[in-house]
Scaffold this motif. Structure first.
Motif: not given
Ligand code: PLP
Length: 393
Positions: A254-257, A262-267, A365-369
């Protein structure tokens, strides 16, 4: 900094992101000897309240368990009916079935995949006790309309928030727009605890009942017992608790949410801009500026010409090592269990059918750059072009 690298050059649809923080946190709990009823679950709940703005939260063993607890706590069961969306995870309807009540399915809107509020009223009968909405893929349901219908008909409102951590409507986090909301921490969701869930509510009575029922109706938790071993069962209940080991992962996740979101939104926005160039494609997204999407994944409804070749499309994406999924593969009332039990009238679920039968779900998801996302966009467009020009599959 990710410990568990999945096969190289492969972009999975979903992947939990954990590092040494989760590992250390779990190790600490294992060494402490306290695995249940402990302070870590309380800490996770506290952090969850401060992120969502809810007054109360209760860890549970899964989202399904949390939804079942909601109906149980409110005495909803045999002879009752609950309105549920046709386009959702089976769990949404199963939770109603488990309570003994009957799920009454309602079709969705095509632009959002959310339950169509205009189609709810005519499904309400004397037996209806609640409406369960799902913020589909993190797109908030128009809760003003839902709450209006609920108030008029004296119904409870449950929000299935399994995909909506971080999503809000009119600046209020999903889950506290109705009577309660339940989140999922299954590995593919926004954050994970392995398996797990969280119920949030602003209603103290509902919170207390859920807390009691998740723990076998026992009046004192382990920490509250003055004399060890002395307690009383004051009601019927389940064991739907979350262990301290799972909660320890949740506290770190939850500390990383905010970073994840923000990565999800950008992707999502990058991919949407590219794929929108395909003629007649529909990308499910919020249609309302007061709604904040949590971008669970991207559902692309293919134009009819391409939809006929969907399986081929998916195969080609997978051959390029791009992980895909289908959210969800069937309208729930079309799933065998429900079809056998209640029958299935196709004409009642036309939009849910379009989503199930014509969509491809892509990861954001945040696993994607940004390289991964560009790679996905490029190949998606190329495959679309090849398939469109091909007469036969
Ligand atoms: C994943 C999911 C669930 C089930 O969550 P569990 O934690 O596995 O019980 C319920 N509803 C929706 C919409 C989901 O996506």
């Amino acid at each position: 900094m990710n410990f568990f690298k999945i096969k190289k050059n492969k972009i999975p649809f979903g992947k939990p992101l954990v590092d040494f923080k989760e590992i250390n946190s779990v190790t600490k709990v294992l060494k402490s000897g306290i695995y249940a009823h402990g302070p870590i679950s309380n800490l996770f709940e506290k952090k969850f309240c401060s992120f969502t703005g809810a007054k109360f939260s209760s860890t549970v063993s899964s989202c399904t368990a949390g939804m079942h607890l909601f109906y149980f706590a409110l005495g909803i069961g045999r002879g009752d009916e609950v309105i549920v969306p046709a386009q959702t995870h089976t769990a949404t309807a199963h939770a109603v079935e488990l309570s003994g009540a009957k799920p009454v399915f309602v079709d969705c809107e095509i632009e959002t995949g959310n339950i169509d509020p205009e189609k709810i009223q005519k499904k309400i009968t004397k037996k209806t006790k609640a409406i369960c909405v799902v913020h589909f893929l993190g797109i908030p349901v128009d809760m003003k309309k839902i709450n209006y219908i609920a108030k008029k008909n004296n119904l409870f409102v449950l929000e299935d928030c399994a995909l909506s951590l971080g999503a809000s409507y009119n600046k209020t986090h999903t889950g506290i727009l109705g009577d309660a909301g339940v989140f999922s921490f299954y590995p593919a969701k926004h954050i994970t605890t392995g398996e797990g869930g969280m119920v949030i509510t602003n209603n103290k009575k509902i919170y207390e009942k859920i807390k009691l029922s998740k723990s076998l109706g026992i009046n004192k938790t382990f920490l509250e017992r003055k004399t060890p071993g002395v307690y009383d069962a004051i009601s019927l209940g389940f064991n739907y608790r979350m262990s301290e080991i799972h909660a320890a992962i949740g506290v770190e996740q939850i500390k990383k949410i905010n970073k994840f979101l923000s990565i999800r939104k950008k992707n999502f926005n990058f991919l949407k801009k590219q794929i929108n160039k395909i003629k007649d494609v529909i990308i499910l997204d919020s249609q309302n500026s007061s709604s904040k999407n949590s971008y669970y994944c991207m559902n692309i409804i293919l134009p009819i010409k391409l939809a006929n070749k969907r399986m081929n499309f998916i195969k080609k994406l997978n051959e390029k090592n791009i992980g895909t999924s289908i959210y969800y593969p069937q309208p729930v009332p079309r799933m065998s269990y429900y079809k056998k039990k209640y029958g299935y009238l196709r004409k009642n679920f036309l939009n849910a059918e379009i989503i199930s039968d014509r969509c491809i779900s892509l990861p954001v998801g945040p696993h994607l750059n940004s390289f991964d996302i560009k790679y996905i966009a490029r190949h998606f467009m190329e495959i679309a072009k090849i398939l469109k020009n091909r007469k036969k599959i």
